[in-house]
Design a protein around this motif. Structure first.
Motif, PDB file in Angstrom:
ATOM      1  N   UNK A 252       0.839  -1.203   0.000  1.00 43.71           N
ATOM      2  CA  UNK A 252       0.000   0.000   0.000  1.00 43.71           C
ATOM      3  C   UNK A 252       0.873   1.253   0.000  1.00 43.71           C
ATOM      4  N   UNK A 253       1.888   1.253   0.889  1.00 43.60           N
ATOM      5  CA  UNK A 253       2.792   2.398   0.989  1.00 43.60           C
ATOM      6  C   UNK A 253       3.568   2.575  -0.324  1.00 43.60           C
ATOM      7  N   UNK A 254       4.041   1.428  -0.812  1.00 40.75           N
ATOM      8  CA  UNK A 254       4.882   1.401  -2.004  1.00 40.75           C
ATOM      9  C   UNK A 254       4.209   2.001  -3.235  1.00 40.75           C
ATOM     10  N   UNK A 255       2.940   1.645  -3.445  1.00 35.88           N
ATOM     11  CA  UNK A 255       2.289   2.096  -4.688  1.00 35.88           C
ATOM     12  C   UNK A 255       1.203   3.134  -4.417  1.00 35.88           C
TER      13      UNK A 255
ATOM     14  N   UNK B 197      -4.712   2.378  -0.808  1.00 34.06           N
ATOM     15  CA  UNK B 197      -5.060   1.927   0.546  1.00 34.06           C
ATOM     16  C   UNK B 197      -4.728   0.445   0.722  1.00 34.06           C
ATOM     17  N   UNK B 198      -4.521   0.064   1.983  1.00 35.61           N
ATOM     18  CA  UNK B 198      -4.279  -1.338   2.306  1.00 35.61           C
ATOM     19  C   UNK B 198      -5.462  -2.187   1.839  1.00 35.61           C
ATOM     20  N   UNK B 199      -6.676  -1.644   1.990  1.00 34.21           N
ATOM     21  CA  UNK B 199      -7.884  -2.356   1.556  1.00 34.21           C
ATOM     22  C   UNK B 199      -7.891  -2.540   0.036  1.00 34.21           C
ATOM     23  N   UNK B 200      -7.411  -1.532  -0.675  1.00 32.73           N
ATOM     24  CA  UNK B 200      -7.328  -1.611  -2.133  1.00 32.73           C
ATOM     25  C   UNK B 200      -6.393  -2.729  -2.578  1.00 32.73           C
TER      26      UNK B 200
END
Lengths: 124, 124
Positions: free
Chosen positions: B43-46, B49-52
């Motif tokens: 999530x952070x990398x791209x 959201x974590x949910x995404x």
């Protein structure tokens, strides 16, 4: 590609990727490419417009070509069949060679089993 | 299926069907299953959201399983490899048999060519 060559190619692509089409796409493809019906006959048969049949066929043809572009199953299958035919030729040469000399049951049995395995690979 | 077995299975499915995914789906799949990043790290990398990330992975996994359900390329490949291993074993037995007797250049050459063809089929 002339029309008969295109039909052969489309049928081969359909063998590999037909399961990824919708039921309706498969139905129209088969009426046209397998049963050789005209666009008008298909339109009458399934009660949609001739233009609808034409558009569906265009989309299906493009989808099959795109799938082959991505996965290349047909090209791989053709390369595999070439290699299997070479292998089959080598085994048949060896079988002829062994049968023409002092019988060697060990080799004969294994050559026959190997040929059976190659045939299995060719027809899977 | 435990987690390591699922990872192996997903990677094998990806080898066969990854070309049918979108660039974004491939990217997220590889960060998770190949580079072993966590959902949070991806999530952070791209920058989504974590949910995404979680939802995309779910959709990709289901798409890969559906593709295998339709085309069965992985199952076919595993059957083919089994048959090729049997064939390789038969050829190696024959090679050992021929090498241990009066040398037969005709058979030796063809057995080696046949083994090379089998190796080509195993690694294509």
């Amino acid at each position: 590609m002339d029309a008969p060559a295109k039909t052969v190619h489309m049928n081969l692509l359909f063998d590999h990727y037909g399961q990824l089409l919708t039921d309706r796409q498969r139905e129209i493809f088969l009426l046209y490419y397998h049963d050789d019906l005209s666009l008008g006959e298909i339109a009458e048969n399934i009660q949609i417009s001739r233009q609808g049949v034409h558009d569906t066929l265009q989309r299906v043809e493009q989808a099959l070509l795109d799938l082959e572009g991505s996965l290349g199953l047909l090209a791989k299958e053709q390369r595999r069949q070439n290699t299997l035919r070479s292998l089959q030729g080598l085994l048949q040469d060896m079988l002829g060679h062994v049968e023409g000399r002092v019988p060697d049951a060990f080799l004969l049995q294994r050559l026959r089993e190997a040929l059976a395995a190659v045939e299995e690979l060719m027809t899977e």
